[in-house]
Design an enzyme around this catalytic site. Sequence first.
Site, PDB file in Angstrom:
ATOM      1  CG  HIS A   4      -1.728  -0.994   1.624  1.00 43.37           C
ATOM      2  ND1 HIS A   4      -1.308  -2.132   2.237  1.00 43.37           N
ATOM      3  CD2 HIS A   4      -3.068  -1.129   1.466  1.00 43.37           C
ATOM      4  CE1 HIS A   4      -2.349  -2.939   2.450  1.00 43.37           C
ATOM      5  NE2 HIS A   4      -3.431  -2.350   1.975  1.00 43.37           N
ATOM      6  CG  ASP A   8       1.892  -0.871   3.379  1.00 45.54           C
ATOM      7  OD1 ASP A   8       1.097  -0.506   4.258  1.00 45.54           O
ATOM      8  OD2 ASP A   8       1.611  -1.693   2.471  1.00 45.54           O
TER       9      ASP A   8
HETATM   10  C1  XUL Z   1      -7.416  -6.305   4.932  1.00 47.33           C
HETATM   11  C2  XUL Z   1      -6.711  -6.791   3.731  1.00 47.33           C
HETATM   12  C3  XUL Z   1      -5.879  -5.791   3.025  1.00 47.33           C
HETATM   13  C4  XUL Z   1      -5.894  -5.953   1.536  1.00 47.33           C
HETATM   14  C5  XUL Z   1      -5.184  -4.844   0.809  1.00 47.33           C
HETATM   15  O1  XUL Z   1      -8.145  -7.264   5.604  1.00 47.33           O
HETATM   16  O2  XUL Z   1      -6.783  -7.946   3.385  1.00 47.33           O
HETATM   17  O3  XUL Z   1      -4.592  -5.884   3.518  1.00 47.33           O
HETATM   18  O4  XUL Z   1      -5.324  -7.150   1.138  1.00 47.33           O
HETATM   19  O5  XUL Z   1      -5.632  -3.584   1.146  1.00 47.33           O
END
Ligand code: XUL
Length: 435
Positions: free
Chosen positions: A101, A104
Site C-alpha cells: 500500500h 506502507d
Molecule cells: C485487509 C486486507 C488488506 C488488503 C489490501 O483485511 O486484506 O490488507 O489485502 O488492502
Amino acid sequence: MTTGFFEGLTPATFEGADSTNPMAFHHYNPDEMVMGKSMKEHLRFAVAYWHSFAWEGGDPFGGPTFERPWHPQDDMGRAKMKADVAFEMFDLLQAPFFCWHDADIRPEGDTLAESIARLDEITDYFMAKMEGRDIGLLWGTANMFSHRRWMSGASTNPDPDLFAYAAATVKSCIDATHKMGGQNYVLWGGREGYETLLNTDMGRELDHMGRFLNMVVEYKHKIGFKGQILVEPKPQEPSKHQYDYDAATCIGFLRKYGLEGEVKLNLEQGHAILAGHSFEHEIAVATADGMLGSIDMNRNDYQSGWDTDQFPNNVPEVALCYYHILKAGGLGQGGTNFDAKLRRQSLDPHDLIAAHIGGMDICARGLKAAAAMITDGGLENALTKRYDGWDAPAAKAMLDSDLASISADVLARGLDPQPRSGRQEMLENYVSRFV
Ligand code: XUL
Ligand code: CO
C-alpha cells in the site's frame, strides 16, 4: 553491505522433508516441476509489505511490541532503511514478488502532492533495488482506510471532496504500480460500507463506487497498464458492513456496473471465513465465473472471530484451494500473497523469516496434493459420474424446453426418480489419502 537486521541468516534453500533445519524449505522447491510448471511459477509467492515491515505489533488493547530500527516511520531516510531490510528479506526467501500500500512504503506528506512525490521517490528506490534481482511487484494498492480522512469511506464517502481525494490517490498508486511493472492493482474497500444505515444512502454509495471503479479501468487503459484490476471481498472489519461482502456479491456488483470483463477478484482466506464461507468456496465461486484474479493466503483463528491474518498451517484446506485453482488453469497473472502477520510476541527477525518459510512450505504441500488429485482424477471421475445423466441427448434438450412440455413428458413416462448417494464420506476419505 547489509543492514545487519537479519544477521546470521543465509538464503533459505530446499533441504527436503527429512531436514530438521527450521530455516530451510522442506517442501517448497522453486524449480521442482508440478504438472508441467515449476512450483515457483505455480505459486507466485508475494510478501506483504504492510504486515512484515509496516505493522508495529499493536492490537486493540496495547501499542507496538516490535522495535524496528526504522520506527517511527515518519521520515524518508527510515523508509529507505525499511526498504533495504525488505529486499534483504526477499533475498533470504527467494521471494519472487511483493505487494504494497502507499502508506506502507512512504511516510504521509503534509499535502497530497508531497505524499505523491514521496511515493514516486520510494518506488524509484525500489526499482533500483529490483535491477539485477529476480523479483517483481505482484500488486500495488492504496491505503484508503487508516487515515482519519477516510473514516466515512473513500469512493463511497458522502463528501465529494473525499471521492476526489480518493481518485487522486488511486491514480498515484496505479501510476506507481505501472512504473514498477506491477502485475495487478488491488482495491480493498476497508471503509467502503457503513456503520449504520441511519446515516447511509446505500444506493447512491454503490453507484459512486461503481463509477469510481469504471474510472480506474478507464485510466488503466489510458496509460496502457497491462495489469489486472482486482477487488478484494471482505464482509466486515473495519466497517460494520462492507459492500464487497464476498465473491458472489462482488461478481453481482461488477456485472451491475458493466465491469465483469475488466475486473477480477483477489480472494483472501480470512475474509472467506468472516463471510461464513470456506476459502475453497470463494475460489470455486470465482472460477465458476472466470473471475479469479489472485489470492491472499492466510488463516483466521477459528475461535476469536477476528481477521487474525496468521500464516497458513492447514494442508488439507490449502490443498483444496489449489485444487480449484489448478482446475481453473492456475493463478495466471495473480499469485499467492501472504497477507499474514506474526503474532505480536514473535519479536525476532528470525520469526519473520520462519513464518514465511512455513507458509511457503504449507502452500507447496497443498499444491503437490492438489496436483496429485488432479493427475489421479478421482474427484473429477466422481463428478463426471454424478452428472452423467446429463450426457443423454434428451436431458440436454430439456434445458431448451419449457415447464409444460417437461411436465407432459414426466407424466407420460410415469417418471419416479430414485435418489443416489452423494458419497461425501468416500470423497473425504479419498482427499485424505493425498494430504
Ligand atoms: C485487509 C486486507 C488488506 C488488503 C489490501 O483485511 O486484506 O490488507 O489485502 O488492502
Ligand atoms: Co488481503
